[in-house]
Design a protein around this motif. Sequence first.
Motif, mmCIF file in Angstrom:
data_model
loop_
_atom_site.group_PDB
_atom_site.id
_atom_site.type_symbol
_atom_site.label_atom_id
_atom_site.label_comp_id
_atom_site.label_asym_id
_atom_site.label_seq_id
_atom_site.Cartn_x
_atom_site.Cartn_y
_atom_site.Cartn_z
ATOM 1 N N LEU A 32 0.829 -1.216 0.000
ATOM 2 C CA LEU A 32 0.000 0.000 0.000
ATOM 3 C C LEU A 32 0.871 1.277 0.000
ATOM 4 C CD1 LEU A 32 -3.173 -0.200 0.628
ATOM 5 C CD2 LEU A 32 -2.558 0.801 2.835
ATOM 6 N N THR A 37 0.622 3.504 -8.480
ATOM 7 C CA THR A 37 -0.224 4.343 -9.334
ATOM 8 C C THR A 37 0.572 5.556 -9.822
ATOM 9 O OG1 THR A 37 -2.164 3.643 -8.094
ATOM 10 C CG2 THR A 37 -2.403 5.638 -9.405
ATOM 11 N N SER A 49 1.213 13.618 -8.607
ATOM 12 C CA SER A 49 0.500 14.352 -7.568
ATOM 13 C C SER A 49 0.918 13.824 -6.198
ATOM 14 C CB SER A 49 -1.011 14.160 -7.783
ATOM 15 O OG SER A 49 -1.677 14.430 -6.573
ATOM 16 N N ARG A 53 -4.507 8.692 -3.095
ATOM 17 C CA ARG A 53 -5.833 8.073 -3.124
ATOM 18 C C ARG A 53 -5.622 6.595 -3.399
ATOM 19 N NH1 ARG A 53 -9.668 10.213 -7.498
ATOM 20 N NH2 ARG A 53 -10.098 8.068 -7.955
ATOM 21 N N THR A 55 -5.735 2.875 -4.460
ATOM 22 C CA THR A 55 -6.417 2.154 -5.544
ATOM 23 C C THR A 55 -7.317 1.097 -4.928
ATOM 24 O OG1 THR A 55 -4.469 2.480 -6.905
ATOM 25 C CG2 THR A 55 -6.003 0.778 -7.651
ATOM 26 N N ALA A 81 -4.157 -2.858 -6.396
ATOM 27 C CA ALA A 81 -4.170 -2.212 -5.083
ATOM 28 C C ALA A 81 -3.284 -2.963 -4.093
ATOM 29 C CB ALA A 81 -5.604 -2.174 -4.557
ATOM 30 N N LYS A 142 10.566 6.213 -4.720
ATOM 31 C CA LYS A 142 10.706 7.410 -3.868
ATOM 32 C C LYS A 142 12.173 7.697 -3.577
ATOM 33 C CE LYS A 142 6.113 6.626 -1.839
ATOM 34 N NZ LYS A 142 5.220 6.819 -0.714
HETATM 35 P P1 GTP Z 1 -2.167 1.760 -3.319
HETATM 36 O O1 GTP Z 1 -3.021 2.072 -4.477
HETATM 37 O O2 GTP Z 1 -2.859 2.060 -2.015
HETATM 38 O O3 GTP Z 1 -1.639 0.371 -3.294
HETATM 39 O O4 GTP Z 1 -0.887 2.778 -3.330
HETATM 40 P P2 GTP Z 1 0.120 3.059 -4.526
HETATM 41 O O5 GTP Z 1 1.248 2.095 -4.448
HETATM 42 O O6 GTP Z 1 -0.596 3.141 -5.809
HETATM 43 O O7 GTP Z 1 0.721 4.481 -4.135
HETATM 44 P P3 GTP Z 1 0.426 5.903 -4.827
HETATM 45 O O8 GTP Z 1 0.999 5.943 -6.192
HETATM 46 O O9 GTP Z 1 -0.990 6.244 -4.656
HETATM 47 O O10 GTP Z 1 1.358 6.846 -3.933
HETATM 48 C C1 GTP Z 1 1.234 6.944 -2.531
HETATM 49 C C2 GTP Z 1 1.827 8.266 -2.063
HETATM 50 O O11 GTP Z 1 3.234 8.315 -2.321
HETATM 51 C C3 GTP Z 1 1.227 9.495 -2.777
HETATM 52 O O12 GTP Z 1 1.072 10.526 -1.835
HETATM 53 C C4 GTP Z 1 2.286 9.873 -3.796
HETATM 54 O O13 GTP Z 1 2.298 11.255 -4.084
HETATM 55 C C5 GTP Z 1 3.580 9.444 -3.100
HETATM 56 N N1 GTP Z 1 4.638 9.072 -4.054
HETATM 57 C C6 GTP Z 1 4.552 8.150 -5.028
HETATM 58 N N2 GTP Z 1 5.698 8.047 -5.691
HETATM 59 C C7 GTP Z 1 6.539 8.938 -5.142
HETATM 60 C C8 GTP Z 1 7.906 9.306 -5.386
HETATM 61 O O14 GTP Z 1 8.597 8.805 -6.270
HETATM 62 N N3 GTP Z 1 8.445 10.269 -4.554
HETATM 63 C C9 GTP Z 1 7.737 10.860 -3.561
HETATM 64 N N4 GTP Z 1 8.351 11.772 -2.807
HETATM 65 N N5 GTP Z 1 6.446 10.533 -3.297
HETATM 66 C C10 GTP Z 1 5.866 9.592 -4.066
#
Ligand code: GTP
Length: 225
Positions: A32, A37, A49, A53, A55, A81, A142
Motif C-alpha cells: 500500500l 499508481t 500528484s 488516493r 487504488t 491495489a 521514492k
Molecule cells: P495503493 O493504491 O494504495 O496500493 O498505493 P500506490 O502504491 O498506488 O501508491 P500511490 O501511487 O498512490 O502513492 C502513494 C503516495 O506516495 C502518494 O502521496 C504519492 O504522491 C507518493 N509518491 C509516489 N511516488 C513517489 C515518489 O517517487 N516520490 C515521492 N516523494 N512521493 C511519491
Amino acid sequence: MSGSGSGDEAAGTPQLPERSEYLFKVLVIGELGVGKTSIIKRYVHQLFSQHYRATIGVDFALKVISWDSRTMVRLQLWDIAGQERFGNMTRVYYKEAVGAFVVFDVTRGSTFEAVMKWKQDLDSKVYLPNGNPIPTILLANKCDQAKETHYQSPSQMDTFCKENGFVGWFETSAKDNINIDEASRSLVENILANCKTFPTEKHDDDHVQLGHTNLAPAESKSQCC
Ligand code: GTP
Ligand code: MG
C-alpha cells in the motif's frame, strides 16, 4: 534467368519491412502507498500528484511504445491495489501477465520486507510455458527522498535480485521522473526475449500466452504466438 523477388521488386519498388505489434499484460504490485499508481501515471501521462488516493481493486493504463522502426509494443499496465494481497483476487488479476514490476518504498523498510511475499504470490499463480517465472523487475521507489537507514547497498540489491529471481532492479522516483522509462525498457527487452524463446504457445488456465492480445481481430497483429 528468373529472379526470386516479388513483382514490386522487379519494378524497382523497395519492399516495406515487416511490421510487428505486440500487446503485453504487465502487472504493477507491491505494498500500500509505495507509489504504483504514481509510477504508472508518470510513465503514461507524465503527471505526478502528492495527493494519495488508494487504488481499489485494480486500475488499468495503456502505454504505447515505438520500440524500433518495425516494432510497436503496447503495454497494458495492471495497477493492483496494495491491499489486494490480502484478498483472493490476485490469481484472476495475474492471469496471462507476461511481466511484472514489484515496487517498494525506500523510506519504509517494511515495504521491502513485503517484496518477497508479493514475488511468491506472483510466482505461484502465473508462469511461462516452461514453468519459469515471468520476468519481474524490482523498483525501489521514492528515491528522491531520504532512504531508511537499513536500506540495502547496490551490491546487496544485486544479490537479492539474483537470489530471488528478479531480472533486475532500479531506483525510481515518480515525483522526479527517475528511471521509470529505463525500468520499463528493461522489462520489455526480457519479455521480447521470451517471445523469441516461445514463438508458438499452448495456452491453458495458468500458463501465459506471450503477446496474447484482446484487440479486435482487425487490429490483432501480435507476432509472438
Ligand atoms: P495503493 O493504491 O494504495 O496500493 O498505493 P500506490 O502504491 O498506488 O501508491 P500511490 O501511487 O498512490 O502513492 C502513494 C503516495 O506516495 C502518494 O502521496 C504519492 O504522491 C507518493 N509518491 C509516489 N511516488 C513517489 C515518489 O517517487 N516520490 C515521492 N516523494 N512521493 C511519491
Ligand atoms: Mg494505487
